[in-house]
Design a protein around this motif. Structure first.
Motif, PDB file in Angstrom:
ATOM      1  N   VAL A 353      -1.298   7.234 -20.230  1.00 25.55           N
ATOM      2  CA  VAL A 353      -1.657   6.718 -19.250  1.00 25.55           C
ATOM      3  C   VAL A 353      -0.183   6.696 -18.254  1.00 25.55           C
ATOM      4  O   VAL A 353       0.792   6.241 -18.778  1.00 25.55           O
ATOM      5  CB  VAL A 353      -1.999   5.286 -19.299  1.00 25.55           C
ATOM      6  CG1 VAL A 353      -2.276   4.610 -17.940  1.00 25.55           C
ATOM      7  CG2 VAL A 353      -3.192   5.433 -20.105  1.00 25.55           C
ATOM      8  N   LEU A 354      -0.247   6.985 -17.170  1.00 22.08           N
ATOM      9  CA  LEU A 354       1.151   6.857 -16.089  1.00 22.08           C
ATOM     10  C   LEU A 354       0.742   6.057 -15.037  1.00 22.08           C
ATOM     11  O   LEU A 354      -0.358   6.215 -14.160  1.00 22.08           O
ATOM     12  CB  LEU A 354       1.150   8.276 -15.514  1.00 22.08           C
ATOM     13  CG  LEU A 354       2.475   8.418 -14.598  1.00 22.08           C
ATOM     14  CD1 LEU A 354       3.781   8.046 -15.473  1.00 22.08           C
ATOM     15  CD2 LEU A 354       2.323   9.789 -13.960  1.00 22.08           C
ATOM     16  N   ASN A 355       1.347   4.898 -14.606  1.00 26.81           N
ATOM     17  CA  ASN A 355       1.154   4.184 -13.865  1.00 26.81           C
ATOM     18  C   ASN A 355       2.491   4.016 -12.819  1.00 26.81           C
ATOM     19  O   ASN A 355       3.756   4.173 -13.491  1.00 26.81           O
ATOM     20  CB  ASN A 355       1.131   2.728 -14.238  1.00 26.81           C
ATOM     21  CG  ASN A 355      -0.385   2.275 -14.976  1.00 26.81           C
ATOM     22  OD1 ASN A 355      -0.960   3.036 -14.500  1.00 26.81           O
ATOM     23  ND2 ASN A 355      -0.111   1.550 -16.139  1.00 26.81           N
ATOM     24  N   VAL A 356       2.135   4.043 -11.700  1.00 23.12           N
ATOM     25  CA  VAL A 356       3.219   4.028 -10.492  1.00 23.12           C
ATOM     26  C   VAL A 356       3.050   2.912  -9.618  1.00 23.12           C
ATOM     27  O   VAL A 356       1.984   2.858  -8.903  1.00 23.12           O
ATOM     28  CB  VAL A 356       3.379   5.416  -9.784  1.00 23.12           C
ATOM     29  CG1 VAL A 356       4.634   5.373  -8.525  1.00 23.12           C
ATOM     30  CG2 VAL A 356       3.790   6.608 -10.704  1.00 23.12           C
ATOM     31  N   GLU A 357       3.942   1.885  -9.458  1.00 22.82           N
ATOM     32  CA  GLU A 357       3.658   0.802  -8.738  1.00 22.82           C
ATOM     33  C   GLU A 357       4.865   0.554  -7.681  1.00 22.82           C
ATOM     34  O   GLU A 357       5.981   0.794  -8.216  1.00 22.82           O
ATOM     35  CB  GLU A 357       3.885  -0.554  -9.583  1.00 22.82           C
ATOM     36  CG  GLU A 357       2.661  -0.678 -10.347  1.00 22.82           C
ATOM     37  CD  GLU A 357       2.310  -1.772 -11.274  1.00 22.82           C
ATOM     38  OE1 GLU A 357       3.250  -2.561 -11.218  1.00 22.82           O
ATOM     39  OE2 GLU A 357       1.434  -2.245 -11.591  1.00 22.82           O
ATOM     40  N   ASN A 358       4.673   0.247  -6.437  1.00 24.25           N
ATOM     41  CA  ASN A 358       5.631  -0.286  -5.394  1.00 24.25           C
ATOM     42  C   ASN A 358       5.223  -1.188  -4.548  1.00 24.25           C
ATOM     43  O   ASN A 358       3.953  -1.430  -4.346  1.00 24.25           O
ATOM     44  CB  ASN A 358       5.836   1.410  -4.575  1.00 24.25           C
ATOM     45  CG  ASN A 358       4.755   1.736  -3.916  1.00 24.25           C
ATOM     46  OD1 ASN A 358       3.840   2.281  -4.348  1.00 24.25           O
ATOM     47  ND2 ASN A 358       4.775   1.409  -2.581  1.00 24.25           N
ATOM     48  N   ASP A 359       6.138  -1.809  -4.111  1.00 23.72           N
ATOM     49  CA  ASP A 359       5.815  -2.707  -3.251  1.00 23.72           C
ATOM     50  C   ASP A 359       6.017  -2.388  -1.677  1.00 23.72           C
ATOM     51  O   ASP A 359       6.311  -0.963  -1.409  1.00 23.72           O
ATOM     52  CB  ASP A 359       6.966  -4.073  -3.183  1.00 23.72           C
ATOM     53  CG  ASP A 359       8.317  -3.731  -3.099  1.00 23.72           C
ATOM     54  OD1 ASP A 359       8.590  -2.372  -2.757  1.00 23.72           O
ATOM     55  OD2 ASP A 359       9.140  -4.513  -3.278  1.00 23.72           O
ATOM     56  N   GLY A 360       5.678  -3.421  -0.538  1.00 25.95           N
ATOM     57  CA  GLY A 360       5.750  -2.777   0.832  1.00 25.95           C
ATOM     58  C   GLY A 360       4.681  -1.857   1.102  1.00 25.95           C
ATOM     59  O   GLY A 360       4.955  -1.221   2.097  1.00 25.95           O
ATOM     60  N   ALA A 361       3.679  -1.914   0.472  1.00 29.61           N
ATOM     61  CA  ALA A 361       2.448  -0.877   0.597  1.00 29.61           C
ATOM     62  C   ALA A 361       1.892  -1.572   2.026  1.00 29.61           C
ATOM     63  O   ALA A 361       1.380  -2.569   2.042  1.00 29.61           O
ATOM     64  CB  ALA A 361       1.610  -0.461  -0.142  1.00 29.61           C
ATOM     65  N   PRO A 362       1.236  -0.451   2.947  1.00 31.75           N
ATOM     66  CA  PRO A 362       0.386  -0.898   4.188  1.00 31.75           C
ATOM     67  C   PRO A 362      -1.281  -1.657   3.399  1.00 31.75           C
ATOM     68  O   PRO A 362      -1.292  -1.430   2.324  1.00 31.75           O
ATOM     69  CB  PRO A 362       0.361   0.230   5.035  1.00 31.75           C
ATOM     70  CG  PRO A 362       0.671   1.567   3.889  1.00 31.75           C
ATOM     71  CD  PRO A 362       1.542   0.843   2.740  1.00 31.75           C
ATOM     72  N   ALA A 363      -1.780  -2.066   4.464  1.00 30.12           N
ATOM     73  CA  ALA A 363      -3.009  -2.515   3.947  1.00 30.12           C
ATOM     74  C   ALA A 363      -3.697  -1.287   3.722  1.00 30.12           C
ATOM     75  O   ALA A 363      -4.786  -1.411   2.518  1.00 30.12           O
ATOM     76  CB  ALA A 363      -3.768  -3.227   5.120  1.00 30.12           C
ATOM     77  N   ALA A 364      -3.968  -0.336   4.239  1.00 26.64           N
ATOM     78  CA  ALA A 364      -4.592   0.747   3.742  1.00 26.64           C
ATOM     79  C   ALA A 364      -4.011   1.716   2.743  1.00 26.64           C
ATOM     80  O   ALA A 364      -2.940   1.652   2.468  1.00 26.64           O
ATOM     81  CB  ALA A 364      -4.605   1.859   5.179  1.00 26.64           C
TER      82      ALA A 364
END
Length: 432
Positions: A353-364
């Motif tokens: 399993v590979l997870n990539v998470e980031n903040d500052g994402a737009p609503a869409a």
């Protein structure tokens, strides 16, 4: 004449194998009524038809009608074949003249028998030949059951006309199996020939469709790979170019270093495009993880890679996950205003399993309207994997890829997808 013969020979050599078989079949069907007419209609003139003016005139008229039927039959062979193959619809009016000549031939045969102008063997030969030109094209226009019914009606018509003309006994009884034999002979010779030809054309059409589908699949693969290859690189080039402009406006010497890096990435992109065109390019997971971390940190985004290193994973799994890391890094650079990104890789006995998470994402959800995530789903789908992308808790955006290891372990010895693409392209080139 010699020039025309050379033209025919050149035309024959330019035809494909299936086109030659098609032409040979049509020529054979067109020749059958002429062979029967020139043998079964001419043979009775020697001994069976009385050499008197009226019987000879009736026999000659019957021969002329038969030859005219042959001409009309030849004209109808091509459209009847096309009707049977489903290419076009046969005009019903084209059978009116052959039907009228068939009825005229039956009347002339009955008249010849009524004046006692022909013997029993000649009568049977002429009754055998009478329906041949008509049924040769008719058999291709109607179902077999309908053709059998029409053959019985035609036999009854011929027998009734001869009975009305005064034919009795053995000659009349022999007309029934003779006429039916002619119809059955056409049924078992012409119909299977046309059926075999239709099967061969369908097989040829299926091969053409298969080749077109393979070409379309290759185009989709190429477009997907180009998107995956150039997306991140162009984003990095744009970012570094903007940084170089700002540094140059401030008179900072670091602008030169940024432009050198842009030049290096552009040259690397050129090589990657060449590799995609050749069909050999593959994404390495370790390289892509390191590259994504370096690119994001260069853009001022804090990036952390945690979990397993994935070094022992099968090559197809590493390649697919490498593309996921590349696309995820591209989306982080393009969408929103992220400050941090975390990449986690977890390998278990059953799946990776590979997870990539980031903040500052737009609503869409980024990438959902483009082809990037769709291309990743195609790659993971080939390994029975799955891809999820969407908002997560804490205002984060999460992209998660999961690939089961049971299936990939069984297929670890199979060629890489790029090698299969190369083989497919080689096959297409051979077909061309």
């Amino acid at each position: 004449m010699l020039k025309r013969a050379r033209g025919w020979r050149r035309d024959w050599q330019e035809r494909g194998k299936l086109e030659r078989i098609d032409l040979y079949s049509r020529f054979t069907i067109s020749s059958i009524p002429w062979l029967f007419a020139l043998s079964w209609q001419l043979a009775p003139f020697k001994d069976d038809i009385r050499h008197e003016p009226l019987p000879l005139a009736l026999g000659a008229a019957l021969l002329l009608v038969s030859l005219t039927q042959c001409l009309l039959s030849n004209r109808n062979v091509r459209p009847s074949y096309e009707h049977y193959l489903g290419v076009s619809v046969f005009p019903t009016r084209r059978m009116l003249a052959p039907l009228a000549l068939l009825l005229l031939g039956v009347v002339l045969l009955a008249t010849l028998a009524g004046v006692d102008g022909i013997g029993s063997p000649g009568l049977l030969l002429m009754s055998l030949n009478a329906p041949m030109p008509f049924v040769i094209t008719r058999v291709l226009l109607i179902p077999v059951r309908t053709f059998v019914i029409e053959s019985l009606l035609l036999t009854a018509l011929t027998t009734g006309a001869l009975a009305a003309a005064g034919v009795r006994g053995g000659p009349l009884a022999g007309v029934v199996p003779t006429t039916l034999f002619g119809c059955v002979l056409v049924l078992i010779s012409v119909r299977p020939s046309a059926w075999s030809l239709s099967v061969m054309w369908q097989a040829e059409e299926a091969r053409d469709i298969q080749a077109r589908l393979a070409v379309a699949e290759e185009r989709l693969r190429f477009g997907r790979d180009m998107h995956d290859v150039m997306g991140r690189n162009l984003a990095v080039i744009a970012l570094k170019s903007e940084l170089a402009v700002e540094l140059a406006q401030r008179g900072r010497p670091e602008a030169v270093d940024q432009m050198v890096e842009v030049q290096r990435i552009a040259r690397a992109s050129q090589q990657e495009v060449r590799d995609v065109v050749r069909g050999y390019r593959k994404a390495d997971l370790t390289t892509e993880l390191a590259g994504a971390k370096g690119v994001l940190q260069a853009a001022g985004i804090e990036c952390a890679v945690t979990g397993d290193d994935g070094a022992g994973l099968p090559a197809p799994v590493q390649s697919a996950l490498g593309w996921v890391v590349r696309e995820a890094a591209t989306n982080v650079l393009r969408h929103g205003d992220p400050r941090s990104c975390t990449v986690r890789l977890h390998v278990s006995a059953d799946a990776v399993v590979l997870n990539v998470e980031n903040d500052g994402a737009p609503a869409a959800a980024p990438g959902e309207s483009g082809s990037g995530l769709a291309g990743l789903r195609e790659r993971l789908g080939a390994l029975d994997g799955a891809l999820d992308a969407g908002p997560a808790e804490g205002g984060l955006f999460r992209l998660s890829a999961r690939i089961p290891l049971a299936r990939t372990a069984e297929s670890a010895g199979t060629p890489h997808a790029a090698a299969r693409d190369v083989s497919r392209m080689a096959l297409l080139e051979e077909r061309r």
